[in-house]
Design a protein around this motif. Structure first.
Motif, short mmCIF file in Angstrom:
data_model
loop_
_atom_site.label_atom_id
_atom_site.label_comp_id
_atom_site.label_asym_id
_atom_site.label_seq_id
_atom_site.Cartn_x
_atom_site.Cartn_y
_atom_site.Cartn_z
N ASP A 79 0.80 -5.00 -23.30
CA ASP A 79 0.14 -4.01 -22.51
C ASP A 79 -0.54 -4.36 -21.05
OD1 ASP A 79 2.09 -3.20 -23.83
OD2 ASP A 79 0.30 -1.74 -25.27
N VAL A 80 -1.84 -4.15 -21.93
CA VAL A 80 -3.09 -4.60 -20.59
C VAL A 80 -2.55 -5.91 -19.45
CG1 VAL A 80 -5.24 -5.54 -20.12
CG2 VAL A 80 -4.72 -4.25 -22.24
N ALA A 81 -2.18 -7.34 -19.29
CA ALA A 81 -1.63 -7.68 -19.08
C ALA A 81 -0.43 -6.96 -17.92
CB ALA A 81 -1.16 -9.58 -19.09
N VAL A 82 0.18 -6.28 -18.47
CA VAL A 82 1.48 -5.86 -17.73
C VAL A 82 0.98 -5.01 -16.66
CG1 VAL A 82 3.25 -4.50 -17.77
CG2 VAL A 82 3.34 -6.66 -19.86
N VAL A 83 -0.19 -3.70 -17.48
CA VAL A 83 -0.58 -2.72 -16.58
C VAL A 83 -1.26 -3.95 -15.35
CG1 VAL A 83 -2.16 -0.99 -16.57
CG2 VAL A 83 -0.65 -1.35 -18.44
N VAL A 84 -2.19 -4.41 -15.83
CA VAL A 84 -2.87 -5.34 -14.91
C VAL A 84 -1.96 -5.83 -13.24
CG1 VAL A 84 -4.78 -6.55 -14.13
CG2 VAL A 84 -4.83 -5.59 -15.97
N GLY A 85 -1.28 -6.80 -14.05
CA GLY A 85 -0.13 -7.31 -13.33
C GLY A 85 0.68 -5.27 -12.36
N TYR A 86 0.43 -4.86 -12.61
CA TYR A 86 1.42 -4.28 -12.20
C TYR A 86 0.20 -3.43 -10.81
CZ TYR A 86 3.12 0.81 -10.95
OH TYR A 86 3.53 2.18 -9.81
N LEU A 87 -0.24 -2.99 -11.68
CA LEU A 87 -1.75 -2.53 -10.34
C LEU A 87 -1.79 -3.06 -9.41
CD1 LEU A 87 -3.99 -0.82 -13.50
CD2 LEU A 87 -2.57 0.06 -11.69
N GLU A 88 -2.43 -4.32 -9.15
CA GLU A 88 -1.92 -5.40 -8.97
C GLU A 88 -1.44 -5.57 -7.87
OE1 GLU A 88 -2.00 -9.69 -9.90
OE2 GLU A 88 -2.84 -10.58 -7.92
N GLU A 89 -0.23 -4.98 -8.14
CA GLU A 89 1.32 -5.58 -7.08
C GLU A 89 1.49 -4.16 -6.38
OE1 GLU A 89 4.19 -8.08 -5.95
OE2 GLU A 89 2.78 -8.28 -6.60
N GLN A 90 1.01 -2.84 -6.79
CA GLN A 90 1.43 -2.21 -5.72
C GLN A 90 0.42 -1.40 -5.57
OE1 GLN A 90 4.77 -1.69 -5.83
NE2 GLN A 90 5.14 -2.75 -7.18
N TYR A 91 -0.88 -1.28 -5.91
CA TYR A 91 -2.14 -1.05 -6.17
C TYR A 91 -3.64 -1.69 -5.28
CZ TYR A 91 0.51 3.52 -7.08
OH TYR A 91 1.48 4.29 -6.55
N GLY A 92 -2.92 -2.92 -5.23
CA GLY A 92 -3.45 -4.01 -4.92
C GLY A 92 -4.80 -4.09 -3.36
N LYS A 93 -5.53 -4.95 -2.52
CA LYS A 93 -6.03 -4.86 -1.88
C LYS A 93 -5.13 -4.32 -0.61
CE LYS A 93 -9.96 -6.79 -1.64
NZ LYS A 93 -11.29 -6.47 -1.33
N THR A 94 -3.72 -4.36 -0.41
CA THR A 94 -2.62 -4.26 0.48
C THR A 94 -2.11 -3.32 -0.24
OG1 THR A 94 -1.72 -5.74 0.46
CG2 THR A 94 -3.95 -5.58 2.35
N PRO A 95 -1.20 -2.42 0.62
CA PRO A 95 0.09 -1.72 -0.15
C PRO A 95 0.88 -3.09 0.35
CG PRO A 95 -0.62 -0.38 1.62
CD PRO A 95 -1.90 -1.41 1.77
N PRO A 96 2.08 -2.80 -0.86
CA PRO A 96 2.77 -3.55 -0.53
C PRO A 96 3.84 -3.23 0.26
CG PRO A 96 3.27 -1.58 -2.15
CD PRO A 96 2.14 -1.51 -2.40
N ALA A 97 4.16 -4.61 0.85
CA ALA A 97 4.85 -4.51 2.09
C ALA A 97 6.76 -3.90 1.68
CB ALA A 97 4.85 -5.77 2.28
N ALA A 98 6.77 -3.56 2.76
CA ALA A 98 8.33 -2.44 2.32
C ALA A 98 9.94 -3.23 1.89
CB ALA A 98 8.74 -1.28 3.35
N GLY A 99 10.44 -3.12 0.94
CA GLY A 99 11.62 -3.34 0.91
C GLY A 99 10.95 -4.31 -0.61
N THR A 100 9.94 -4.71 -1.06
CA THR A 100 9.53 -6.01 -2.14
C THR A 100 9.16 -4.81 -3.21
OG1 THR A 100 7.14 -5.65 -1.36
CG2 THR A 100 8.17 -7.57 -0.52
N THR A 101 8.95 -3.99 -3.02
CA THR A 101 8.98 -2.72 -4.32
C THR A 101 10.34 -2.71 -5.97
OG1 THR A 101 9.09 -0.98 -3.57
CG2 THR A 101 6.91 -1.36 -3.32
N GLY A 102 11.08 -2.37 -4.86
CA GLY A 102 12.57 -2.41 -5.88
C GLY A 102 12.56 -1.22 -5.67
N GLY A 103 12.00 -0.34 -4.75
CA GLY A 103 12.88 0.63 -4.51
C GLY A 103 12.28 2.05 -3.33
#
Lengths: 402, 106
Positions: free
Chosen positions: B82-106
């Motif tokens: 779970d930790v690996a999945v949660v960290v991956g999500y946080l890095e992807e969505q709330y990391g150093k920069t906001p995810p670019a539009a259209g890459t989040t799947g929604g």
């Protein structure tokens, strides 16, 4: 069980009514916060409070908008809110304060009325400031509650002296620290309960109080009803809310919130005054650092060339008192002394005022810096530390002159 | 014992009690792989605005440190997977920069 009941969330008042969160007006915004904190820092009213800036819903962490610091004492319904776990809903009838541990001769237990009857009344005006106030302004940012300027307030606190209560129980030889716990408790068994401790000298300071009232009214539940510690000059982490237990110990207390959290690198901010909790690497955060704040006009306000502007602010420190406040309109080349307001005691903040007439149209920056009676002044360079404590940079407020 | 009971009660009541959750349900995290684990693992103890508030300035190592602290110190019920999945999500969505539009799947 009763004290374990938790207050319903702020949304209770909203359940049947308006659910539209108001975003901040530009003059209420603080520049320098992480973008995500700006987006989520909406105005929201907890029951019994006016609209404050919401940092997190649960546990509730809400800060006071800077404009409300124009008042000498921060009104109870405008006072910031900070909890680590759920907010306890305590009944006075069932509430007891227990005093015990190896450092007292005779353990005691008091109701609120017994405390009031048995001990002399005492009061103090003091700034209560979250250790992490202004964390959101750290550059680079550090994780935690992203406070702007409003994780603080100034109030008149009334109750009894902690010293009198401890001495009534009899302080045994070898007493080292007073451990304080409140009715708040974490949801999960594994989560460390929020418990703090004080060195004996600070616990026995006649200004360290157990209070029942702030600004002449019972403490709001959000601020520690029915009783909380008031530790003037020290950051609010020690001001345990909904206080239930005082345990005098003869060995250093090693709970998570003392041993691991609320720490600053050793020596970065001077001696902690809390040797039994110092390690080779770090010290507990203790006394508030000298600081000031420009309250109005809000940064970004349009000023008129040739027209006098009144600048109002506040200044405070860890208890030596404010000696003077200086203001600069030329980037720090020259400084003028602001006029200080009433002195409500060395732990209170001090209001200040400075009048200035901008000559020409264009951008104008105003700097303010306070000096304490102990000779200390604000930082010009951020003392960056992992937890984001003690941000007391000289403030620069930008205005447009038209 | 009562604390465990409490968790069960809170979790059971969350969807049914708008008085407890109304404001929080207004919190919308970015869609992405692992969001379900974040909601299940983090929202037991705190509202999810904590995540938004702490963005966008943490890299993977930063979020890893936070999540590890939540598990090891605060007792968040997450398995290492779970930790690996949660960290991956946080890095992807709330990391150093906001995810670019259209890459989040929604």
């Amino acid at each position: 069980m009763d004290r374990r009941r938790f207050l319903a969330d702020s949304s209770a008042t909203l359940a049947g009514g308006l659910l539209i969160p108001r975003v901040l007006l530009s003059e209420e915004m603080v520049s320098g916060l992480p973008a995500g904190a700006v987006d989520t820092g909406i105005l929201n009213a907890l029951p019994g409070k006016r609209e404050l800036i919401k940092r997190s819903f649960r546990p509730p962490n809400y800060e006071t908008p800077v404009a409300l610091f124009r008042e000498e004492l921060t009104p109870n319904d405008a006072f910031y809110v900070r909890w680590h776990t759920g907010v306890p809903d305590v009944s006075v009838a069932e509430w007891r304060l227990r005093i015990g541990g190896p450092g007292v001769k005779s353990p005691r237990e008091f109701t609120r009325e017994e405390l009031r009857r048995r001990f002399d009344a005492a009061e103090v005006v003091a700034v209560n400031q979250c250790s992490g106030n202004r964390r959101g302004l750290f550059s680079p940012h550090v994780p935690g509650v992203q406070w702007g300027y409003g994780g603080m307030g100034n109030a008149r606190w009334s109750g009894v002296r902690l010293k009198d209560v401890l001495e009534d129980a009899g302080i045994a030889p070898g007493a080292l620290e007073v451990v304080a716990n409140g009715a708040d408790a974490p949801l999960l068994e594994a989560t460390p309960d929020f418990v703090k401790c004080l060195p004996m000298w600070k616990a026995l300071d006649p200004d360290t109080l157990i209070v029942f009232e702030m600004n002449g009214e019972p403490l709001p539940a959000w601020n520690g009803f029915p009783a909380r510690l008031v530790v003037p000059g020290w950051t609010a982490t020690y001001w345990i809310k909904a206080l239930t237990d005082l345990t005098v110990v003869d060995k250093p207390f090693d709970g998570f919130w003392m041993k691991t959290a609320y720490r600053v690198p050793k020596g970065m901010f001077g001696a902690s005054g809390f040797e039994s909790q110092d390690t080779e690497q770090n010290s507990p955060i203790t006394a508030i650092k000298i600081n000031s704040l420009i309250v109005s006009p809000a940064p970004g306000t349009a000023l008129a060339a040739g027209r006098r502007a009144e600048f109002h602010g506040i200044a405070w420190d860890g208890g030596s008192g404010i000696a003077r406040v200086e203001v600069s309109a030329d980037g720090g080349n020259s400084w003028k002394e602001a006029r200080l307001g009433r002195d409500l005691g060395r732990y209170s903040w001090r209001q200040w005022r400075w009048d200035f007439t901008p000559k020409a149209a264009g951008p104008l920056s105003i700097l303010a810096r306070a000096f304490a009676r102990d000779g200390s002044t604000q930082s010009e360079k951020l003392a960056h530390n992992p937890a984001g404590y003690h941000h007391n940079l000289v403030q620069k407020a930008d205005y447009d002159v038209a | 014992m009562w604390r465990n009971l409490h968790v069960a009660v809170v979790l059971a009541l969350l969807p049914a009690m708008p008085a407890i959750a109304a404001d929080e349900t207004g919190i919308v995290l970015s869609p992405g792989a692992g969001l379900d684990k974040v909601q299940a693992g983090c929202a037991i103890c705190h509202s999810l605005d904590y995540i938004q508030m702490n963005s966008w300035f943490q890299d993977r190592a930063g979020w890893e440190k936070t999540v590890t602290k939540m598990v090891k110190v605060m007792g968040a019920p997450l398995t290492p997977e779970d930790v690996a999945v949660v960290v991956g999500y946080l890095e992807e969505q709330y990391g150093k920069t906001p995810p670019a539009a259209g890459t989040t799947g929604g």
